[in-house]
Motif scaffolding. Structure first.
Motif: not given
Length: 212
Positions: A10, A98, A102
């Motif tokens: 992330e 991700r 997210s």
């Protein structure tokens, strides 16, 4: 059979996720571990169609935050069922660019949707699947945006075209999530060289996977 292991990356725009995911997958392959690399939105044929709508299609201009969240979650649900669960069950390492964090950062904190709503939809989409380790690549938003503009030759996608305060909210949300989930989330400073950053990523991975 080896135990599967789920790693997510992330961070904000231009933080270096793609570069370090590639390096980490090569590291695992050098150790003889089968590794699947994927991304969100995407990872499946349906997910990639949704990705096009979310990031590039002209129809996405002016999309409401609620629509945006629902599309991300639809792609995620398909991704979990079609790719992530089968890969983990077969003992593979899954590295994903991700995942659910997210949505908390972008649609929750930055788009100002309620955290309860985002969490409810995340929980529904992931169906109990959670990363074993999440690496948050932390970088000042202005530095990251400059990197991203250089990388994309100024042609940012829809999620990369917001103002600076949007990405400051995203960064703060990731750091908050890391404080709330210290056993799962490791924050790695990505402002230094690629080798320095990857060394810290590898340290976090090896500590978490010790004995696996």
């Amino acid at each position: 059979m080896d135990k599967g292991f789920f790693i997510t990356f992330e961070g904000g725009e231009g933080c270096g996720k793609s570069t370090h995911i590639k390096r980490l997958s090569e590291y695992f392959k050098s150790k003889g571990r089968e590794c699947v690399v994927s991304r969100e939105p995407g990872g499946t044929s349906l997910g990639e169609k949704i990705r096009e709508i979310l990031l590039h299609a002209k129809e996405g201009i002016g999309m409401s935050p609620r629509t945006e969240l629902l599309l991300f979650e639809a792609a995620r649900a398909q991704h979990v069922d079609e790719l992530i669960i089968p890969a983990l069950r077969s003992g593979k390492i899954v590295i994903c660019d991700r995942f659910a964090d997210s949505s908390e950062a972008y649609q929750g904190a930055a788009r100002k949707l309620t955290r309860n709503d985002v969490k409810f939809l995340n929980d529904f989409a992931v169906s109990g699947v959670k990363p074993d380790l999440t690496i948050v690549l932390d970088l000042s938003p202005d530095v990251g945006l400059n990197r991203a503009r250089t990388r994309d030759s100024g042609n940012a996608d829809r999620m990369g075209s917001e103002n600076l305060s949007f990405y400051e909210d995203v960064r703060n949300a990731f750091l908050k999530l890391a404080k709330e989930n210290p056993d799962r989330i490791r924050v790695v400073d990505s402002s230094g060289s690629q080798n320095e950053t990857f060394s810290e990523i590898l340290k976090a991975v090896e500590e978490k996977m010790n004995g696996i």
